[in-house]
Design a protein around this motif. Structure first.
Motif, PDB file in Angstrom:
ATOM      1  N   GLY A  32       3.981  43.614 -12.932  1.00 37.50           N
ATOM      2  CA  GLY A  32       3.089  44.119 -13.312  1.00 37.50           C
ATOM      3  C   GLY A  32       3.147  43.541 -14.532  1.00 37.50           C
ATOM      4  O   GLY A  32       1.154  43.704 -15.311  1.00 37.50           O
ATOM      5  N   PHE A  33       3.706  43.317 -15.494  1.00 36.67           N
ATOM      6  CA  PHE A  33       3.517  42.338 -16.821  1.00 36.67           C
ATOM      7  C   PHE A  33       2.528  41.719 -16.559  1.00 36.67           C
ATOM      8  O   PHE A  33       1.124  40.998 -17.695  1.00 36.67           O
ATOM      9  N   GLN A  50       7.769  35.589 -20.530  1.00 28.06           N
ATOM     10  CA  GLN A  50       9.163  36.413 -20.535  1.00 28.06           C
ATOM     11  C   GLN A  50       9.825  36.328 -22.377  1.00 28.06           C
ATOM     12  O   GLN A  50      10.497  38.374 -21.939  1.00 28.06           O
ATOM     13  N   LYS A  51       9.918  35.443 -22.343  1.00 34.57           N
ATOM     14  CA  LYS A  51       9.934  36.231 -23.803  1.00 34.57           C
ATOM     15  C   LYS A  51       9.623  37.381 -24.431  1.00 34.57           C
ATOM     16  O   LYS A  51      10.189  38.527 -25.146  1.00 34.57           O
ATOM     17  N   LEU A  52       8.452  37.746 -24.654  1.00 35.24           N
ATOM     18  CA  LEU A  52       7.631  38.548 -24.488  1.00 35.24           C
ATOM     19  C   LEU A  52       8.459  39.802 -23.626  1.00 35.24           C
ATOM     20  O   LEU A  52       8.193  41.656 -24.483  1.00 35.24           O
ATOM     21  N   PHE A  53       8.222  39.713 -22.570  1.00 36.56           N
ATOM     22  CA  PHE A  53       8.364  41.179 -21.853  1.00 36.56           C
ATOM     23  C   PHE A  53       9.789  41.395 -22.249  1.00 36.56           C
ATOM     24  O   PHE A  53      10.432  42.806 -22.374  1.00 36.56           O
ATOM     25  N   LYS A  54      10.995  40.597 -22.329  1.00 36.06           N
ATOM     26  CA  LYS A  54      12.347  41.023 -23.090  1.00 36.06           C
ATOM     27  C   LYS A  54      11.977  41.756 -24.432  1.00 36.06           C
ATOM     28  O   LYS A  54      13.114  41.999 -24.402  1.00 36.06           O
ATOM     29  N   GLY A  62      15.228  46.445 -17.407  1.00 40.84           N
ATOM     30  CA  GLY A  62      13.542  45.430 -16.177  1.00 40.84           C
ATOM     31  C   GLY A  62      12.414  46.006 -16.495  1.00 40.84           C
ATOM     32  O   GLY A  62      11.341  45.289 -15.584  1.00 40.84           O
ATOM     33  N   LYS A  63      12.730  47.508 -16.760  1.00 40.41           N
ATOM     34  CA  LYS A  63      11.003  48.063 -17.200  1.00 40.41           C
ATOM     35  C   LYS A  63      10.235  47.975 -18.286  1.00 40.41           C
ATOM     36  O   LYS A  63      11.143  47.955 -18.716  1.00 40.41           O
ATOM     37  N   ILE A  64       8.753  48.266 -18.724  1.00 39.71           N
ATOM     38  CA  ILE A  64       8.733  48.589 -20.397  1.00 39.71           C
ATOM     39  C   ILE A  64       8.289  49.548 -19.779  1.00 39.71           C
ATOM     40  O   ILE A  64       6.964  50.323 -18.531  1.00 39.71           O
ATOM     41  N   GLU A  65       8.096  50.335 -20.624  1.00 42.44           N
ATOM     42  CA  GLU A  65       7.654  52.181 -20.585  1.00 42.44           C
ATOM     43  C   GLU A  65       7.117  52.145 -21.462  1.00 42.44           C
ATOM     44  O   GLU A  65       6.364  51.084 -22.629  1.00 42.44           O
ATOM     45  N   HIS A  74      -0.306  45.684 -30.552  1.00 40.69           N
ATOM     46  CA  HIS A  74      -1.342  45.159 -31.376  1.00 40.69           C
ATOM     47  C   HIS A  74      -0.330  43.393 -30.914  1.00 40.69           C
ATOM     48  O   HIS A  74      -1.004  42.642 -32.250  1.00 40.69           O
ATOM     49  N   THR A  75       0.917  43.352 -30.831  1.00 41.82           N
ATOM     50  CA  THR A  75       1.028  42.379 -30.896  1.00 41.82           C
ATOM     51  C   THR A  75       0.329  41.109 -29.253  1.00 41.82           C
ATOM     52  O   THR A  75       0.050  40.781 -29.613  1.00 41.82           O
TER      53      THR A  75
END
Length: 258
Positions: A32-33, A50-54, A62-65, A74-75
């Motif tokens: 989804g990201f 992948q780096k940004l997701f982590k 393993g998921k972004i809330e 802002h990033t």
């Protein structure tokens, strides 16, 4: 400390987050990201993505809330802006369009790209809808429109990204910087008539385009009459008349005479 969004921005962020939360579970996974970044036109390498997701996935689930999304919004916006400016400079170096013209194209592109599926690209249905906006009869010129779509979809992926969108318009309007622009322009128009995409313009291809264009201009012409026009056209080129197909080299020769 990273800048926190304002209450108004947080409300907008929640709306934006929900739009990318495809299964409505309150989170966004890595897939989804990726979709989210694509929709925002943020172009990152797989490693940077992948780096940004982590970095956003603080609890390692393993998921972004939504809270994690807010903390890094802002990033994301900065990356989106950077990607837009980088693409703007790239397109400006390859075309003679002005910055304002490219920005206007970008705004129009984003509008078109979300008319059917908001996925950051223009698919065939969205392209047809764009071409038909000023047309009365929505059934006309579909063969021609699909030919134009092939011209824009330079990588044959079935969708047009912004780079392809501007590049195609630059070639069409003679605003490409490339020394090969004349060759590209010939290939551009060749693809309109190559209806089945086999690398040749057959009598069937030309017949379909001709019938479509005649019909779109309210010119009544029977199948027999169209066939006569096609045969007469091919008869002017011995190799094409013999094989029943017109290759690009012959087409390029024709365009050079014009």
């Amino acid at each position: 400390m990273a800048k926190r969004p304002s209450p108004a921005e947080i409300a907008e962020i929640r709306r934006h987050f929900e739009r990318h939360d495809e299964d409505n579970d309150g989170t966004i996974d890595s897939r989804g990201f990726t979709v989210m970044l694509k929709r925002m036109h943020v172009l990152l390498s797989p490693a940077d993505e992948q780096k940004l997701f982590k970095a956003m996935d603080l609890d390692g689930s393993g998921k972004i809330e939504v809270g994690e999304f807010i903390d890094h919004y802002h990033t994301i916006l900065a990356l989106e802006k950077r990607a837009e400016e980088k693409q703007l400079e790239n397109l400006k170096s390859k075309t003679t369009f002005s910055v304002d013209e490219i920005r206007a194209m970008y705004a129009n592109f984003k509008r078109i790209a979300c008319t059917d599926k908001d996925d950051g690209v223009i698919d065939k249905q969205e392209f047809r809808a764009m071409m038909l906006e000023s047309q009365i009869d929505s059934q006309r010129n579909m063969v021609f429109y699909d030919g134009l779509f092939r011209m824009f979809d330079r990588d044959g992926s079935g969708a047009i990204d912004f780079q392809e969108f501007v590049t195609a318009l630059a070639i069409y309007y003679g605003k490409a910087q490339s020394s090969q622009s004349a060759e590209e322009r010939a290939k551009f128009f060749f693809s309109i008539y190559d209806v089945d995409g086999d690398g040749f313009i057959s009598k069937e291809d030309l017949g379909k385009v001709l019938s479509d264009c005649l019909g779109a201009n309210d010119i009544v012409c029977s199948a027999v009459e169209v066939d006569k026009l096609v045969t007469a056209t091919f008869s002017k080129f011995p190799s094409a008349a013999a094989s029943g197909k017109l290759d690009f080299a012959t087409f390029r020769e024709i365009t050079n005479r014009m």
